[in-house]
Write a protein that holds these residues in place. Structure first.
Motif, PDB file in Angstrom:
ATOM      1  N   TRP A  19       0.837  -1.202   0.000  1.00 50.71           N
ATOM      2  CA  TRP A  19       0.000   0.000   0.000  1.00 50.71           C
ATOM      3  C   TRP A  19       0.871   1.252   0.000  1.00 50.71           C
ATOM      4  O   TRP A  19       0.615   2.207  -0.733  1.00 50.71           O
ATOM      5  CB  TRP A  19      -0.930  -0.018   1.222  1.00 50.71           C
ATOM      6  CG  TRP A  19      -2.040   0.976   1.141  1.00 50.71           C
ATOM      7  CD1 TRP A  19      -3.251   0.793   0.560  1.00 50.71           C
ATOM      8  CD2 TRP A  19      -2.029   2.314   1.644  1.00 50.71           C
ATOM      9  NE1 TRP A  19      -4.001   1.950   0.688  1.00 50.71           N
ATOM     10  CE2 TRP A  19      -3.272   2.897   1.350  1.00 50.71           C
ATOM     11  CE3 TRP A  19      -1.088   3.087   2.326  1.00 50.71           C
ATOM     12  CZ2 TRP A  19      -3.603   4.194   1.695  1.00 50.71           C
ATOM     13  CZ3 TRP A  19      -1.422   4.384   2.681  1.00 50.71           C
ATOM     14  CH2 TRP A  19      -2.657   4.928   2.370  1.00 50.71           C
ATOM     15  N   ALA A  23       1.421   4.285  -2.721  1.00 49.08           N
ATOM     16  CA  ALA A  23       1.360   5.702  -2.342  1.00 49.08           C
ATOM     17  C   ALA A  23       2.614   6.431  -2.829  1.00 49.08           C
ATOM     18  O   ALA A  23       2.525   7.575  -3.304  1.00 49.08           O
ATOM     19  CB  ALA A  23       1.214   5.850  -0.833  1.00 49.08           C
ATOM     20  N   LEU A  28      -3.615   5.471  -4.925  1.00 47.92           N
ATOM     21  CA  LEU A  28      -4.369   5.009  -3.763  1.00 47.92           C
ATOM     22  C   LEU A  28      -4.722   3.548  -4.014  1.00 47.92           C
ATOM     23  O   LEU A  28      -5.515   3.231  -4.902  1.00 47.92           O
ATOM     24  CB  LEU A  28      -5.643   5.839  -3.578  1.00 47.92           C
ATOM     25  CG  LEU A  28      -6.575   5.404  -2.448  1.00 47.92           C
ATOM     26  CD1 LEU A  28      -5.860   5.458  -1.091  1.00 47.92           C
ATOM     27  CD2 LEU A  28      -7.825   6.265  -2.436  1.00 47.92           C
ATOM     28  N   GLY A  62      -9.787   7.413  -6.419  1.00 47.92           N
ATOM     29  CA  GLY A  62      -9.509   8.522  -5.519  1.00 47.92           C
ATOM     30  C   GLY A  62     -10.680   9.467  -5.357  1.00 47.92           C
ATOM     31  O   GLY A  62     -10.582  10.473  -4.662  1.00 47.92           O
ATOM     32  N   SER A  99      -8.778   9.055   6.156  1.00 47.78           N
ATOM     33  CA  SER A  99      -7.635   9.865   5.755  1.00 47.78           C
ATOM     34  C   SER A  99      -7.812  11.281   6.297  1.00 47.78           C
ATOM     35  O   SER A  99      -8.750  11.564   7.036  1.00 47.78           O
ATOM     36  CB  SER A  99      -7.523   9.890   4.227  1.00 47.78           C
ATOM     37  OG  SER A  99      -6.340  10.532   3.806  1.00 47.78           O
ATOM     38  N   MET A 117      -8.743  12.379  -4.033  1.00 47.15           N
ATOM     39  CA  MET A 117      -7.461  12.093  -3.418  1.00 47.15           C
ATOM     40  C   MET A 117      -6.367  12.940  -4.065  1.00 47.15           C
ATOM     41  O   MET A 117      -6.366  13.161  -5.271  1.00 47.15           O
ATOM     42  CB  MET A 117      -7.125  10.605  -3.610  1.00 47.15           C
ATOM     43  CG  MET A 117      -5.910  10.115  -2.832  1.00 47.15           C
ATOM     44  SD  MET A 117      -4.317  10.247  -3.677  1.00 47.15           S
ATOM     45  CE  MET A 117      -4.542   9.279  -5.140  1.00 47.15           C
ATOM     46  N   PRO A 129      -1.472   9.477   0.754  1.00 41.64           N
ATOM     47  CA  PRO A 129      -2.724   9.874   0.108  1.00 41.64           C
ATOM     48  C   PRO A 129      -3.624  10.594   1.111  1.00 41.64           C
ATOM     49  O   PRO A 129      -3.870  10.090   2.210  1.00 41.64           O
ATOM     50  CB  PRO A 129      -3.349   8.546  -0.317  1.00 41.64           C
ATOM     51  CG  PRO A 129      -2.239   7.555  -0.301  1.00 41.64           C
ATOM     52  CD  PRO A 129      -1.301   8.030   0.772  1.00 41.64           C
TER      53      PRO A 129
END
Length: 138
Positions: A19, A23, A28, A62, A99, A117, A129
């Motif tokens: 992940w 990024a 994302l 995103g 987030s 995003m 993100p």
């Protein structure tokens, strides 16, 4: 920037390193079960739907909407700008992510607002993100 505190970095392991690699490429990532195709976040080793241990990852658009939010003012850790607006985003793909909402006054935040995003880059190059209201400019 010598002497300036930086954001607390996440621990990396076999279940989440991919992940953070996505990024770092300005993407994302969302984990997807190879068995039933269920999307899940945060990453985890087993699918909660079919119990499969087989998974891959897809790049999310995103785009989404704010499902919930909170504004953090304390405790204040070095490397962060307060207040922090933390959002739970319903992504177009059908899963949720938590987030930070940036470039937005906390009084402007509301449920159901569209977000997109963007990548935040710390002075040390670490990428994260985050989201902003759709149509907002830097």
């Amino acid at each position: 920037m010598a002497g300036q505190p930086s954001r607390i970095k996440p621990p990396l392991g076999p279940d989440n390193a991919w992940w953070w690699e996505m990024a770092a490429e300005d993407k994302l990532g969302i984990q997807r079960c190879r068995g039933c195709k269920t999307l899940r976040h945060p990453p985890q080793p087993m699918c909660g739907e079919c119990r499969s241990l087989e998974w891959d990852a897809v790049e999310a658009s995103g785009r989404g909407t704010i499902c919930s939010f909170t504004v953090l003012t304390h405790p204040q850790f070095p490397g962060y700008d307060y207040p922090l607006v933390i959002v739970l985003v319903d992504l177009e793909e059908g899963t949720r992510v938590t987030s930070q909402l940036v470039q937005c006054d906390p009084q402007e935040v509301d449920f159901g607002l569209p977000v997109e995003m963007v990548i935040h880059t710390d002075p040390d190059g670490f990428k994260l993100p985050v989201f902003r209201l759709t149509g907002a400019t830097a």
